[in-house]
Design a protein around this motif. Structure first.
Motif, PDB file in Angstrom:
ATOM      1  N   ARG A  15     -33.337   3.474 -30.526  1.00  0.00           N
ATOM      2  CA  ARG A  15     -34.499   2.887 -31.196  1.00  0.00           C
ATOM      3  C   ARG A  15     -35.428   2.246 -30.163  1.00  0.00           C
ATOM      4  O   ARG A  15     -36.446   2.801 -29.794  1.00  0.00           O
ATOM      5  CB  ARG A  15     -34.028   1.878 -32.265  1.00  0.00           C
ATOM      6  N   ASP A  16     -35.054   1.097 -29.605  1.00  0.00           N
ATOM      7  CA  ASP A  16     -35.941   0.467 -28.618  1.00  0.00           C
ATOM      8  C   ASP A  16     -36.024   1.329 -27.353  1.00  0.00           C
ATOM      9  O   ASP A  16     -37.094   1.450 -26.745  1.00  0.00           O
ATOM     10  CB  ASP A  16     -35.410  -0.934 -28.256  1.00  0.00           C
ATOM     11  N   HIS A 203     -31.587 -10.491 -27.932  1.00  0.00           N
ATOM     12  CA  HIS A 203     -32.246  -9.197 -27.675  1.00  0.00           C
ATOM     13  C   HIS A 203     -33.331  -9.468 -26.627  1.00  0.00           C
ATOM     14  O   HIS A 203     -34.354 -10.084 -26.940  1.00  0.00           O
ATOM     15  CB  HIS A 203     -32.850  -8.720 -29.008  1.00  0.00           C
ATOM     16  N   HIS A 205     -35.971  -8.420 -23.337  1.00  0.00           N
ATOM     17  CA  HIS A 205     -36.718  -7.404 -22.580  1.00  0.00           C
ATOM     18  C   HIS A 205     -36.841  -7.844 -21.122  1.00  0.00           C
ATOM     19  O   HIS A 205     -36.682  -9.013 -20.795  1.00  0.00           O
ATOM     20  CB  HIS A 205     -38.072  -7.149 -23.238  1.00  0.00           C
ATOM     21  N   ASN A 239     -35.183  -2.799 -21.759  1.00  0.00           N
ATOM     22  CA  ASN A 239     -34.333  -3.791 -22.432  1.00  0.00           C
ATOM     23  C   ASN A 239     -33.213  -4.203 -21.487  1.00  0.00           C
ATOM     24  O   ASN A 239     -33.042  -3.619 -20.418  1.00  0.00           O
ATOM     25  CB  ASN A 239     -33.698  -3.158 -23.680  1.00  0.00           C
TER      26      ASN A 239
HETATM   27 ZN    ZN Z   1     -37.116  -4.974 -28.437  1.00  0.00          ZN
END
Ligand code: ZN
Ligand code: KIV
Length: 520
Positions: A15-16, A203, A205, A239
């Motif tokens: 997804r990311d 989560h 980045h 990420n």
């Molecule tokens: Zn993200």
């Protein structure tokens, strides 16, 4: 370790990670990665964002249906249609999760959402309640959480938990946080919410290169879910990297007092699989999975390692599944050895695919005698997994000439299933000439955004692999091609990219194919 206190690994590569510009995986490729993530032992696979496109929804549904073990999550904005789409995609899974998010920072609420704080709280209330009416497992993420007013963030998380969210995720969406400050912020928010019955998640980045550090301080503060991607791929700078977090928790277990359930010996093959399928190379100095991660060059280090590996090695290559010696197969290798090698490399082929791969492997052995892991990976990715791309155009034949000063000419023959057309062109070298000839045949002019060619093993008869990215009408597509002949690899990669471009554009309702002209 299986105690409740372990850290759950939430993998968002599909997804990311897949949101990285230039990456576009088809559903078959996503499924292969998901199988390998399950073998790796991740707790949750975020398989996609179903409302984003029918293709995304279909891939999430396929993964939920086929991949057993991990929870399969679908991302969703707070809109009812998004939540419904996420539910429709994950509902066939053994353990479905809906992951709802909305931004909570003032800057996002004011300029992006154009909503007041009260309106955002109301969105959370209705979205989480609706998701909870569909599945038991609901995660709520406060986008741009690290730049949010902590008191408002606490309120938002309380609303989400009251409405049934069982996992609360605090993202550093723009990679702005600094570890010590983020650890304090995380503890303050956890304490303010004061719920013992939820799992706290992080989560991060990597805009400032701090995603792994920030994830680890959150674990120290009490997070028991980390959201991360293989090789750290993802939006912008990426990420937090799964392999780095997992190995940090394992190597410094006494410091963190907790660990994950990951089978670390699958880290290296998973990293290679993702790199090959996404076309994103692994830098040689990449922690844990880079080619040099366990090489010692300086004499003093080599001496130390020869005396006792622990002098300079805090992890062993075998802990992460990195091969000590590179295995090679050849024409005397049987089917069993071949299929074991394929599995060891992280590919999950069915019987039919394995049979096809074995025939191609034997052809390759005839051409070059010794076949390396890289050769096998290129073969599987190009010929077996690549088969999921609809072949609008297929290469039938080509011929190139190279003249003095690097000029080249090429004749290319392409079929679209109905007609076979050939054309010729000249250019700066044979690859440029071949690409020009292809463009004349297909009658579209995709911009070549990037072109890379590399040998997948060390010998001079190695398979060359080309990776190209093309762009047309705002659609980006990446293609790969492998062959013992680098010109052929380049042509195959270009056609593969064009085929993907057509497929992606079609899925988005963009028409990019005019009637093409036959010139010869
Ligand atoms: Zn993200
Ligand atoms: O970075 C982010 O905030 C996200 C959320 C959707 C979790 O990806």
């Amino acid at each position: 370790m299986m105690s409740d206190d372990r850290v759950r690994v939430f993998d968002t590569t599909l997804r990311d990670g897949e949101q990285s510009p230039g990456i576009n995986l088809n559903s078959q490729e996503k499924l292969h990665i998901a199988y390998q993530l399950a073998a790796l032992g991740v707790d949750i696979i975020e398989a996609g964002f179903p409302a984003a496109s029918p293709g995304d929804a279909e891939a999430v549904r396929l993964i939920a249906e086929k991949v057993k073990g991990p929870i399969i999550a679908g991302l969703s904005r707070t809109r009812r249609e998004d939540i419904r789409a996420a539910f429709e995609s994950v509902k066939c899974g053994e353990r479905p999760r809906i992951h709802v998010f909305i931004a909570t920072s003032d800057i996002h609420m004011q300029y992006k959402l154009k909503m007041t704080r009260e309106e955002v709280l109301e969105e959370i209330r209705s979205a989480v309640s609706y998701a909870k009416s569909l599945v038991a497992d609901v995660e709520f993420s406060a986008e741009d959480g690290s730049r949010s007013d902590p008191e408002f963030l606490i309120e938002a998380f309380k609303v989400a938990a009251d409405c049934g969210a069982t996992t609360l995720n605090l993202p550093d969406t723009v990679g702005y946080a600094i570890p010590e400050e983020f650890g304090d912020f995380f503890s303050r928010v956890m304490k303010g919410v004061g719920r013992e019955d939820v799992i706290w998640s992080v989560h991060c980045h990597d805009d400032l290169g701090l995603a792994v550090a920030n994830s680890l301080v959150a674990v120290k503060a009490g997070a028991r879910q980390v959201e991360c991607t293989i090789n750290g791929i993802g939006e912008r700078a990426g990420n937090a990297s799964l392999e780095e977090i997992v190995m940090a928790l394992r190597t410094r277990k006494e410091y963190f007092g907790t660990e994950t359930d990951i089978n670390t010996t699958h880290l290296y093959p998973t990293s290679r699989l993702v790199s090959r399928l996404t076309g994103f190379a692994i830098p040689p100095n990449k922690a844990v999975v880079g080619d040099n991660a366990f090489s010692h060059e300086a004499g003093i280090h080599q001496h130390g390692v020869l005396c006792d590996k622990r002098t300079y090695e805090i992890m062993r290559p075998q802990d992460v599944g990195a091969p000590d010696t590179k295995l090679v197969l050849g024409k005397h290798s049987g089917r069993h050895a071949f299929s074991e090698r394929i599995k060891g490399l992280g590919y999950h082929l069915n019987e039919e695919e394995m049979a096809k791969a074995f025939v191609l492997f034997k052809d390759l052995c005839d051409k070059k005698g010794i076949v390396s892991d890289g050769d096998i990976e290129a073969l599987v990715v190009d010929e077996i997994l690549g088969g999921a791309t609809k072949r609008t155009f297929e290469l039938r034949d080509f011929m190139v000439n190279v003249g003095a000063g690097g000029r080249g000419s090429a004749t290319v023959v392409i079929s679209d299933g109905e007609r076979t057309v050939s054309d010729a062109a000249t250019g700066n070298g044979p690859v440029d000439a071949a690409y020009k000839a292809i463009k004349r045949i297909i009658n579209i002019e995709p911009e070549l955004v990037s072109y890379k060619i590399s040998a997948v093993s060390e010998r001079s008869d190695a398979v060359g692999e080309a990776v190209v990215v093309v762009k047309l009408k705002g659609v980006l597509a990446q293609g790969r091609g492998a062959s013992t002949d680098v010109i052929e690899a380049s042509i195959k990669a270009y056609l593969n990219a064009v085929n993907r471009l057509v497929q992606i554009a079609e899925a988005r309702g963009i028409n990019i194919l005019p009637q093409y002209v036959s010139t010869v």
